[in-house]
Design a protein around this motif. Sequence first.
Motif, PDB file in Angstrom:
ATOM      1  N   LEU A  61      29.059  43.918  50.985  1.00 24.30           N
ATOM      2  CA  LEU A  61      29.657  45.088  50.249  1.00 24.30           C
ATOM      3  C   LEU A  61      31.805  44.641  50.564  1.00 24.30           C
ATOM      4  O   LEU A  61      32.839  44.994  50.093  1.00 24.30           O
ATOM      5  CB  LEU A  61      30.401  46.212  50.484  1.00 24.30           C
ATOM      6  N   LEU A  62      31.656  44.092  52.248  1.00 23.69           N
ATOM      7  CA  LEU A  62      33.242  43.738  52.308  1.00 23.69           C
ATOM      8  C   LEU A  62      33.795  42.832  51.819  1.00 23.69           C
ATOM      9  O   LEU A  62      34.952  42.332  52.396  1.00 23.69           O
ATOM     10  CB  LEU A  62      33.042  43.949  53.725  1.00 23.69           C
ATOM     11  N   ILE A  63      33.365  42.247  51.556  1.00 26.22           N
ATOM     12  CA  ILE A  63      34.365  41.174  50.928  1.00 26.22           C
ATOM     13  C   ILE A  63      35.050  41.858  50.002  1.00 26.22           C
ATOM     14  O   ILE A  63      35.673  40.545  49.632  1.00 26.22           O
ATOM     15  CB  ILE A  63      32.975  39.997  49.935  1.00 26.22           C
ATOM     16  N   GLY A  64      34.307  42.351  48.957  1.00 28.94           N
ATOM     17  CA  GLY A  64      35.272  43.269  48.267  1.00 28.94           C
ATOM     18  C   GLY A  64      36.864  43.991  48.294  1.00 28.94           C
ATOM     19  O   GLY A  64      37.420  44.531  47.894  1.00 28.94           O
ATOM     20  N   GLN A  90      40.685  41.846  54.899  1.00 28.46           N
ATOM     21  CA  GLN A  90      41.380  40.559  53.442  1.00 28.46           C
ATOM     22  C   GLN A  90      39.846  40.447  52.177  1.00 28.46           C
ATOM     23  O   GLN A  90      39.119  39.535  52.286  1.00 28.46           O
ATOM     24  CB  GLN A  90      41.525  39.246  54.502  1.00 28.46           C
ATOM     25  N   GLY A  91      39.874  41.519  51.379  1.00 27.70           N
ATOM     26  CA  GLY A  91      39.206  41.568  50.451  1.00 27.70           C
ATOM     27  C   GLY A  91      40.017  40.336  49.258  1.00 27.70           C
ATOM     28  O   GLY A  91      40.784  40.120  48.790  1.00 27.70           O
ATOM     29  N   GLU A  92      38.560  40.665  48.443  1.00 26.86           N
ATOM     30  CA  GLU A  92      38.906  39.412  47.328  1.00 26.86           C
ATOM     31  C   GLU A  92      39.076  40.521  45.983  1.00 26.86           C
ATOM     32  O   GLU A  92      38.587  41.148  45.977  1.00 26.86           O
ATOM     33  CB  GLU A  92      37.777  38.650  47.032  1.00 26.86           C
ATOM     34  N   GLU A  93      39.763  39.960  45.495  1.00 29.88           N
ATOM     35  CA  GLU A  93      40.347  40.185  43.902  1.00 29.88           C
ATOM     36  C   GLU A  93      38.729  40.121  43.191  1.00 29.88           C
ATOM     37  O   GLU A  93      38.757  38.635  42.942  1.00 29.88           O
ATOM     38  CB  GLU A  93      41.456  39.593  43.549  1.00 29.88           C
ATOM     39  N   LEU A  94      38.750  40.808  42.379  1.00 35.01           N
ATOM     40  CA  LEU A  94      37.719  40.743  41.686  1.00 35.01           C
ATOM     41  C   LEU A  94      37.374  41.159  40.681  1.00 35.01           C
ATOM     42  O   LEU A  94      38.017  42.689  40.082  1.00 35.01           O
ATOM     43  CB  LEU A  94      35.880  42.232  42.236  1.00 35.01           C
ATOM     44  N   THR A  95      37.019  40.620  39.465  1.00 31.99           N
ATOM     45  CA  THR A  95      36.657  41.577  37.856  1.00 31.99           C
ATOM     46  C   THR A  95      35.509  41.878  38.194  1.00 31.99           C
ATOM     47  O   THR A  95      35.205  42.542  38.912  1.00 31.99           O
ATOM     48  CB  THR A  95      36.420  39.753  36.819  1.00 31.99           C
ATOM     49  N   GLN A  96      35.725  42.997  36.641  1.00 28.01           N
ATOM     50  CA  GLN A  96      34.275  44.137  36.767  1.00 28.01           C
ATOM     51  C   GLN A  96      33.056  43.322  37.346  1.00 28.01           C
ATOM     52  O   GLN A  96      31.712  44.318  37.100  1.00 28.01           O
ATOM     53  CB  GLN A  96      34.666  44.764  35.493  1.00 28.01           C
ATOM     54  N   MET A 155      32.269  42.897  40.987  1.00 26.49           N
ATOM     55  CA  MET A 155      32.048  43.575  40.968  1.00 26.49           C
ATOM     56  C   MET A 155      30.698  43.556  41.105  1.00 26.49           C
ATOM     57  O   MET A 155      29.689  44.408  42.067  1.00 26.49           O
ATOM     58  CB  MET A 155      33.241  44.670  40.633  1.00 26.49           C
ATOM     59  N   ILE A 156      30.201  44.640  39.759  1.00 26.03           N
ATOM     60  CA  ILE A 156      29.135  44.467  39.807  1.00 26.03           C
ATOM     61  C   ILE A 156      27.642  43.500  40.739  1.00 26.03           C
ATOM     62  O   ILE A 156      26.967  43.987  41.370  1.00 26.03           O
ATOM     63  CB  ILE A 156      28.429  43.635  38.147  1.00 26.03           C
ATOM     64  N   LEU A 157      28.421  42.032  40.186  1.00 30.47           N
ATOM     65  CA  LEU A 157      27.114  41.421  41.503  1.00 30.47           C
ATOM     66  C   LEU A 157      27.255  41.501  42.581  1.00 30.47           C
ATOM     67  O   LEU A 157      26.484  41.102  43.552  1.00 30.47           O
ATOM     68  CB  LEU A 157      27.884  39.773  40.829  1.00 30.47           C
ATOM     69  N   LEU A 158      28.919  41.827  42.982  1.00 35.33           N
ATOM     70  CA  LEU A 158      29.040  41.618  44.652  1.00 35.33           C
ATOM     71  C   LEU A 158      27.587  43.133  45.013  1.00 35.33           C
ATOM     72  O   LEU A 158      27.537  42.992  45.792  1.00 35.33           O
ATOM     73  CB  LEU A 158      30.098  42.761  45.356  1.00 35.33           C
ATOM     74  N   ILE A 159      27.100  44.485  44.172  1.00 34.41           N
ATOM     75  CA  ILE A 159      27.339  45.378  44.109  1.00 34.41           C
ATOM     76  C   ILE A 159      25.436  44.753  44.243  1.00 34.41           C
ATOM     77  O   ILE A 159      24.535  45.377  44.978  1.00 34.41           O
ATOM     78  CB  ILE A 159      27.198  46.495  43.402  1.00 34.41           C
ATOM     79  N   LEU A 160      24.837  44.329  43.622  1.00 41.04           N
ATOM     80  CA  LEU A 160      24.243  43.642  43.281  1.00 41.04           C
ATOM     81  C   LEU A 160      23.206  42.455  44.540  1.00 41.04           C
ATOM     82  O   LEU A 160      22.048  42.613  45.052  1.00 41.04           O
ATOM     83  CB  LEU A 160      23.539  42.988  42.326  1.00 41.04           C
TER      84      LEU A 160
END
Length: 711
Positions: free
Chosen positions: A69-72, A225-231, A234-239
């Motif tokens: 989660l901290l990647i974002g 230092q998080g990464e900029e994510l598209t929507q 973001m969903i893939l990161l949570i999954l």
Amino acid sequence: MRVTSPAVTSENREPVEESPRAKRLILGDPLTSEKLDDQLLPKRRALPIFASDALSSVAYAPQELLMILLIGGTAFLAFAPWVATAVVVLLIVVVLSYRQLIKAYPSGGGDYEVARKNLGEKSGVVVAAALLVDYVLTVAVSVASGVDNIISAIPELNPGRIELAVGFVILIIIVNLRGVREASFAFAIPTYVFIGSVAVMIVVGLARTALGDPPVASSAEFAVQGEELTQAAMILLILRAFSSGCSALTGVEAVSNGVPAFRRPKVGNAQMTLVLMGSIAIVLFAGLTALGLISGVHYAENPCNLIGFDCATQVQPSLMAQIAAGTFGMGSIPFYVIQAATACVLLLAANTAFNGFPLLGSVLARDGYAPKALNTRGDRLVYSNGMIILGIAAIAVLVIYQANLTTLIQLYIIGVFVSFSLGQIGMVRHWRRSLREIAALPPDAASQESAALTRRSAYTGLVINSVGAAMTISVLLIVTITKFTHGAWLVFIAIPILAILMVGVHRYYRDVEHEIEVDDTTHFGAEGDVALILVNRLQKPVIKAIDYALAAKHENTFAIHVAVSAEESAALQRQWEEHSIPVKLVIIESPYRSYAAPIAKFIKKYRESYGSSVVTVYLPQYIVGHWWESLLHNRRSRRIAQQLMLVHGVSITLVPWLLDSSELIYGRRSRPLPGEDRAGRPSTPEIQRAGRRATRPAGPPQPEKESTPVA
């Protein structure tokens, strides 16, 4: 006239040791098969043996969840409670599902047996391959995580990470080879200390939070230092965070694979152990996730993304270490107790695989999908061959991946969710078939009453396993999508390859069984009996072989000497006549200095001339006590034996001659027999001379009717 042997020699003593001294020192004395019931486990010892993987995974599952989660960025930590809740719900469903599986299939095959019986052979071997791969990765991940926690407490050990990991695997192999009962003693205390210490830490941390003094992690001050994510990202990161948190479910299936190791009632004890394991894992997982969020743990996949952290000179502490330091203080006694207990239980989590892998291997060997050696119990009544194979595979993985937990975790849990999914689908088919069988029962009152009870349990099992199948299939898809490009593709290659190999082994065993099956049409038609004693020089081992051949009373007996040197052949003929050996000596010329081929040619010509005789070849062989002596002896005789076994009608009889060094294997008598010293040799000159005379023939051979061999 028979050639007689000494009345008392070292080679006819009974062995007093069944295994080398070093092996007994490491593994202990061998156990008889009657002791098998004594090795069965009660619940209190089965819990640390079969549940250490599932319990220890709570030490790294919350860490992996928060790390992804901290990647974002820190804002994504707001999703952590919901992700953790989904993991807990899934764990509850899986535990309930496996209670049904244990009840329906208590023989120890687990998901493999369920899939094979309900979905077919291909599904069964895929499940077995997935479980075997997952057991190897369980050992690698658990040991790597344990080493991580040790390094968190003692950073100076970081350069020896790989050596530490390999050493711990070897230690776990040795402990398990000593037997299930002794392993349960060794692993029970660290597991229960871990459960108790982490539970105390959770209670203290939550109590401090309730009193307004929450613990603070050492990494809470570092920004991320998080990464900029598209929507979509973001969903893939949570999954992906959810799939990493699902590593808390690994090891649940081990109880279903280990039902035969429980004491009676096996099913009840296994189900109770499974429920205890699931309940403890849920409490610890939820508590550690909560404390990680409360204390502000920031654990990054790349430590250099922590703003303010010196990633060049410092080692990033684990989540468990940061929570313990924030709750009790860095360097405090409770901190070191928790770190030591965590490291121990993570290392011992590999023990779950060292119980599940050999048991599954024995079931596969029984069904013909694995080598038969995996179904053989060792000296301590454990499937030692499976343990050794697992250890070697895990060490290879640790060395290849440098014992890096972050890399290894990407390969993890794919296999276990493949087996979860196919196992639950198989259980759904099992309950549907049971309902059809109940509906076909005759309509009398007694059967209707029993059928109602059975129908109720079948419907309950069908609902539970249907929910379990839906959830595990969904998680398998999520895990595959989120981990495939991060290294999990290797697992999807390994599982099919292993499954194909298992099917090939099964086909091979099937063909061999068909080939050697007894029928009424096969006749061998042996008509004669001849013995051949292979002689190089006239020595005591050759005399003993002649003695054995004459004692067997073959129709014809010949001594065969392959002549590669004219001088040696002439010397042997002179000795043969001098000692009046009562066996005809046949010398076969070998201009090309080969041994087996001339003998095979002699046998072929003899059988052509005198019918399809059974030919028994006597080969003297030295028995030695040192490993290096085997490199200095018996090389030629072994090669000859291997080649002659390919000749039709030939059987090989090895005649052992025990050299003095063999006493290292066979031991010495505690009391010498009359006329012997402690080594079993004649103790007086008269007896020694008598023994020497006994090795010589008593007189010239009596005339016998002999067939002349083909020269």
